[in-house]
Design an enzyme around this catalytic site. Structure first.
Site, PDB file in Angstrom:
ATOM      1  N   LYS A  44       0.840  -1.204   0.000  1.00 18.89           N
ATOM      2  CA  LYS A  44       0.000   0.000   0.000  1.00 18.89           C
ATOM      3  C   LYS A  44       0.876   1.257   0.000  1.00 18.89           C
ATOM      4  O   LYS A  44       0.635   2.200  -0.750  1.00 18.89           O
ATOM      5  CB  LYS A  44      -0.929  -0.014   1.227  1.00 18.89           C
ATOM      6  CG  LYS A  44      -2.055  -1.049   1.089  1.00 18.89           C
ATOM      7  CD  LYS A  44      -2.796  -1.305   2.385  1.00 18.89           C
ATOM      8  CE  LYS A  44      -3.759  -2.483   2.221  1.00 18.89           C
ATOM      9  NZ  LYS A  44      -4.407  -2.898   3.459  1.00 18.89           N
TER      10      LYS A  44
ATOM     11  N   GLN B  44      -4.280  -1.739   9.842  1.00 13.90           N
ATOM     12  CA  GLN B  44      -4.204  -3.050   9.204  1.00 13.90           C
ATOM     13  C   GLN B  44      -4.701  -4.145  10.154  1.00 13.90           C
ATOM     14  O   GLN B  44      -4.284  -4.226  11.305  1.00 13.90           O
ATOM     15  CB  GLN B  44      -2.747  -3.331   8.791  1.00 13.90           C
ATOM     16  CG  GLN B  44      -2.568  -4.606   7.989  1.00 13.90           C
ATOM     17  CD  GLN B  44      -3.258  -4.587   6.626  1.00 13.90           C
ATOM     18  OE1 GLN B  44      -3.176  -3.610   5.879  1.00 13.90           O
ATOM     19  NE2 GLN B  44      -3.948  -5.666   6.295  1.00 13.90           N
TER      20      GLN B  44
ATOM     21  N   ASP C 193     -10.789   2.656   4.217  1.00 12.88           N
ATOM     22  CA  ASP C 193     -11.096   1.236   4.007  1.00 12.88           C
ATOM     23  C   ASP C 193     -12.603   1.039   3.816  1.00 12.88           C
ATOM     24  O   ASP C 193     -13.040   0.010   3.318  1.00 12.88           O
ATOM     25  CB  ASP C 193     -10.658   0.416   5.244  1.00 12.88           C
ATOM     26  CG  ASP C 193      -9.323  -0.290   5.034  1.00 12.88           C
ATOM     27  OD1 ASP C 193      -8.955  -0.509   3.867  1.00 12.88           O
ATOM     28  OD2 ASP C 193      -8.666  -0.621   6.037  1.00 12.88           O
TER      29      ASP C 193
END
Ligand code: NAP
Length: 291
Positions: free
Chosen positions: A52, A96, A119
């Site tokens: 990412k 994460q 997200d």
């Protein structure tokens, strides 16, 4: 059969994002800034976060990686989240998953400012998605819709069968495919571990989206001739044909299923690269205040 090339499409989108960054800079505007929070040293999470951050750099976004040890407390992580919520230089951030067992993922998720939740996992954002309001779409399902769009695959009135009902893939995927929208408008069936005789449903699928996390689960006898098959699964399986001793495989028995399909995504190089570009697209939206 046509291969849906996620690697190629994601490269095109990255170029579009890079061009947008050049335009923003030329106009003297702020460059998107994504922060990735990593707690502990789970190998898969390290790889995801590294890709990412790398993708951000490739398109000219600012990116910051915040790493903490696995013994950090829930309170300490909540403090980090609060700081990120308040930091006006940060457009979006991700924590994460999975987190160490002593930290409640739900508590952390609820503490994230929905405006920075690139997200798209916060319940506020899920609710907006369900009601069709402008929002950050969850990265993997959004990437799949983008693939259908870029390949001009007709979806209206089609029967879409989704295998898997997780909060991050299967459930939002079923919502997106059933919406009144272009590259949606499907009749959707969602299958899960309690569905008896899955084959009965998969054989009816014009579009089959597979996200259950079992290597080679979908076999050729489960797929209708001419179906569009999207394989979300990703697994490392042992192989004596590679130097590393393993290869990547999906939830679909690609070799035998592909000849029956009109379109199919490979693993690797299908859905995976799209997940990351969706996250970048959400970060750009956050930066431009589009949500
Ligand atoms: P998950 O949270 O483990 O959910 C799996 C879902 O599949 C659950 O709803 C489960 O049903 C269902 N399931 C499990 N076994 C089944 C069976 N035998 N028959 C029918 N349904 C079954 O997984 P996930 O996070 O959605 O991820 C799924 C796969 O996609 C994994 O391989 C993951 O690594 C991969 N993935 C890839 C990307 C990417 O970017 N390529 C992104 C995310 C995930 P129940 O609800 O009844 O338990």
């Amino acid at each position: 059969m046509e291969l849906i090339d996620g690697k190629k499409i994601s490269a095109q989108i990255k170029q579009e994002l890079a061009d947008e960054v050049v335009r923003l800079k030329a106009e003297g505007k702020k460059v998107p800034h994504l922060v990735a929070v990593l707690v502990g040293n789970d190998a898969a999470s390290e790889t995801y976060v590294a890709s990412k951050v790398k993708a951000c750099r490739e398109v000219g976004f600012k990116s910051t990686e915040l790493r903490y040890s696995a013994d950090m407390t829930e309170e300490q992580l909540l403090e980090v989240v609060e700081k990120l919520n308040a930091d006006t230089d940060v457009d979006g951030y991700i924590v994460q998953l999975p987190l160490p067992k002593h930290i409640s993922e739900q508590k952390i998720l609820l503490a994230i400012d929905p405006d920075k939740d690139v997200d798209g996992f916060h319940p506020c954002n899920v609710g907006k998605m369900v009601t069709g309001l402008p929002i950050y779409l969850p990265a993997t399902p959004a990437g799949i819709v983008e693939l259908l769009k870029r390949y001009h695959i007709p979806t209206q009135g089609k029967h879409c069968v989704v295998i898997g009902r997780s909060n991050i893939v299967g459930t939002p995927m079923s919502v997106l495919m059933s919406r009144k929208a272009e590259y949606a408008d499907c009749t959707v069936t969602i299958c899960h571990s309690r569905t008896p005789d899955i084959k009965e449903y998969t054989l009816q699928a014009d579009i089959l989206i597979v996200a259950l996390g079992k290597p080679h689960f979908v076999t050729a006898d489960m797929v209708k001739e001419g179906a569009v098959v999207v394989d979300v699964g990703i697994h490392r399986i042992a192989s004596d044909k590679t130097k590393s001793g393993f290869r990547l495989a999906g939830d679909v028995d690609f070799e035998n299923v592909a000849p029956k399909c009109s379109y199919i995504t490979p693993v690797p190089g299908g859905v995976g690269p799209m997940t990351i570009v969706s996250l970048l697209q959400n970060t750009l939206k956050a930066c431009k205040g589009l949500v």
